[in-house]
Design a protein around this motif. Structure first.
Motif, PDB file in Angstrom:
ATOM      1  N   ALA A  54      68.010 -96.550 -26.802  1.00 11.28           N
ATOM      2  CA  ALA A  54      68.101 -95.453 -27.631  1.00 11.28           C
ATOM      3  C   ALA A  54      69.270 -95.930 -28.937  1.00 11.28           C
ATOM      4  O   ALA A  54      70.076 -97.071 -28.835  1.00 11.28           O
ATOM      5  CB  ALA A  54      69.119 -93.994 -26.941  1.00 11.28           C
ATOM      6  N   ILE A  55      68.606 -94.766 -30.020  1.00 11.49           N
ATOM      7  CA  ILE A  55      69.828 -95.074 -31.592  1.00 11.49           C
ATOM      8  C   ILE A  55      70.434 -94.421 -31.808  1.00 11.49           C
ATOM      9  O   ILE A  55      69.113 -92.910 -31.847  1.00 11.49           O
ATOM     10  CB  ILE A  55      68.673 -96.129 -32.238  1.00 11.49           C
ATOM     11  N   TYR A  56      71.177 -93.847 -31.815  1.00 14.15           N
ATOM     12  CA  TYR A  56      72.010 -92.709 -32.413  1.00 14.15           C
ATOM     13  C   TYR A  56      72.772 -92.800 -33.403  1.00 14.15           C
ATOM     14  O   TYR A  56      73.070 -93.666 -33.464  1.00 14.15           O
ATOM     15  CB  TYR A  56      72.999 -92.193 -31.429  1.00 14.15           C
ATOM     16  N   VAL A  57      72.130 -91.946 -34.617  1.00 20.04           N
ATOM     17  CA  VAL A  57      72.367 -92.123 -35.653  1.00 20.04           C
ATOM     18  C   VAL A  57      73.418 -90.568 -36.018  1.00 20.04           C
ATOM     19  O   VAL A  57      72.591 -89.440 -36.309  1.00 20.04           O
ATOM     20  CB  VAL A  57      71.422 -92.797 -36.942  1.00 20.04           C
ATOM     21  N   ASN A  58      74.692 -91.046 -36.818  1.00 18.44           N
ATOM     22  CA  ASN A  58      75.146 -89.973 -37.400  1.00 18.44           C
ATOM     23  C   ASN A  58      75.068 -90.087 -38.472  1.00 18.44           C
ATOM     24  O   ASN A  58      75.831 -90.230 -39.666  1.00 18.44           O
ATOM     25  CB  ASN A  58      76.835 -90.275 -37.511  1.00 18.44           C
ATOM     26  N   PRO A  85      58.126 -98.680 -21.128  1.00 17.28           N
ATOM     27  CA  PRO A  85      59.409 -98.819 -21.891  1.00 17.28           C
ATOM     28  C   PRO A  85      59.416 -97.573 -22.491  1.00 17.28           C
ATOM     29  O   PRO A  85      58.958 -96.579 -22.004  1.00 17.28           O
ATOM     30  CB  PRO A  85      59.471 -99.569 -23.250  1.00 17.28           C
ATOM     31  N   SER A  86      60.749 -97.648 -23.068  1.00 14.29           N
ATOM     32  CA  SER A  86      61.357 -96.294 -23.774  1.00 14.29           C
ATOM     33  C   SER A  86      62.287 -96.303 -24.935  1.00 14.29           C
ATOM     34  O   SER A  86      62.534 -97.256 -24.524  1.00 14.29           O
ATOM     35  CB  SER A  86      61.308 -95.438 -22.244  1.00 14.29           C
ATOM     36  N   PHE A  87      61.000 -95.379 -25.772  1.00 14.58           N
ATOM     37  CA  PHE A  87      62.416 -95.636 -27.186  1.00 14.58           C
ATOM     38  C   PHE A  87      62.615 -94.353 -27.048  1.00 14.58           C
ATOM     39  O   PHE A  87      62.482 -93.221 -27.223  1.00 14.58           O
ATOM     40  CB  PHE A  87      61.672 -96.321 -28.241  1.00 14.58           C
ATOM     41  N   TYR A  88      64.482 -93.964 -28.177  1.00 10.22           N
ATOM     42  CA  TYR A  88      64.555 -92.643 -28.061  1.00 10.22           C
ATOM     43  C   TYR A  88      65.359 -92.850 -28.943  1.00 10.22           C
ATOM     44  O   TYR A  88      66.359 -93.704 -29.860  1.00 10.22           O
ATOM     45  CB  TYR A  88      65.455 -91.945 -27.141  1.00 10.22           C
ATOM     46  N   LEU A  89      65.330 -91.844 -31.052  1.00 10.95           N
ATOM     47  CA  LEU A  89      66.070 -92.123 -32.358  1.00 10.95           C
ATOM     48  C   LEU A  89      66.264 -90.689 -31.717  1.00 10.95           C
ATOM     49  O   LEU A  89      65.439 -89.848 -32.446  1.00 10.95           O
ATOM     50  CB  LEU A  89      65.538 -92.170 -32.657  1.00 10.95           C
ATOM     51  N   VAL A  90      68.045 -90.715 -32.261  1.00  8.95           N
ATOM     52  CA  VAL A  90      68.401 -89.064 -32.295  1.00  8.95           C
ATOM     53  C   VAL A  90      69.079 -89.161 -33.618  1.00  8.95           C
ATOM     54  O   VAL A  90      70.481 -90.087 -33.624  1.00  8.95           O
ATOM     55  CB  VAL A  90      68.991 -88.587 -31.458  1.00  8.95           C
ATOM     56  N   ALA A  91      68.735 -88.312 -34.134  1.00  6.95           N
ATOM     57  CA  ALA A  91      69.503 -88.636 -35.941  1.00  6.95           C
ATOM     58  C   ALA A  91      70.169 -87.250 -36.164  1.00  6.95           C
ATOM     59  O   ALA A  91      69.854 -86.247 -36.009  1.00  6.95           O
ATOM     60  CB  ALA A  91      68.003 -89.163 -36.675  1.00  6.95           C
TER      61      ALA A  91
END
Length: 167
Positions: A54-58, A85-91
């Motif tokens: 998981a990638i969280y981008v401010n 697998p799992s992938f989350y991109l939250v911006a």
């Protein structure tokens, strides 16, 4: 509020670009300049079996290469469920997808910034040379002809489907 779901203790990096993928876990970025660039390739954009990333981008995110799951043997029952697998991109901003990107696996969330500024949108074909990141309508047919396959989902205020595959 997907950003509020970030696991406690996730470390924050001021990087302006990231190579995907380092392994299991969550990463947070507050990029200098407000935009994180994700560079995918057959080497850096492949999420291996069993990886939960998981990638969280401010801020905003630009995706410049495919982000794919390495193996689909688990979809026919030949691998254990733990290999999925799992992938989350939250911006908290916009997500811009380069015109050359042809496949994205995972969940991509663009939520508005708390300030309510122009954010929370996903653009499926961006032009990094313009401030709006969008091609003019007439040039979409020449610049956005690559099909984009998404194995997952987009969550946003608005998704701009700017591809003209088959034209």
């Amino acid at each position: 509020n997907y950003f509020a779901q970030m696991p406690a203790g996730t470390s924050n990096s001021p990087a302006s670009f990231a190579f995907v993928f380092g392994g299991n876990g969550a990463q947070e970025y507050t990029p200098a300049g407000g935009t994180l660039r994700l560079y995918g390739s057959p080497f850096f954009g492949t999420i291996g079996n069993g990886v939960r990333e998981a990638i969280y981008v401010n801020g905003n995110v630009e995706i410049s290469g495919n982000i794919t799951y390495a193996n689909h043997n688990w979809d026919n029952g030949s691998d254990p469920i733990d290999n999925i697998p799992s992938f989350y991109l939250v911006a908290t901003g916009n997500i811009y997808i380069d015109s050359n990107v042809s496949r994205l696996d995972g969940v991509y969330v663009a939520q508005p910034k708390p300030s309510g500024t122009d954010s929370g949108d996903i653009y499926t074909c961006y032009n990094s040379g313009t401030p709006s990141h969008r091609y003019a309508v007439g040039s979409i047919f020449g610049n956005c002809q690559n099909q984009l396959l998404v194995n997952g989902s987009f969550v946003a205020q608005q998704v701009y489907l700017d591809r003209s595959f088959g034209y």
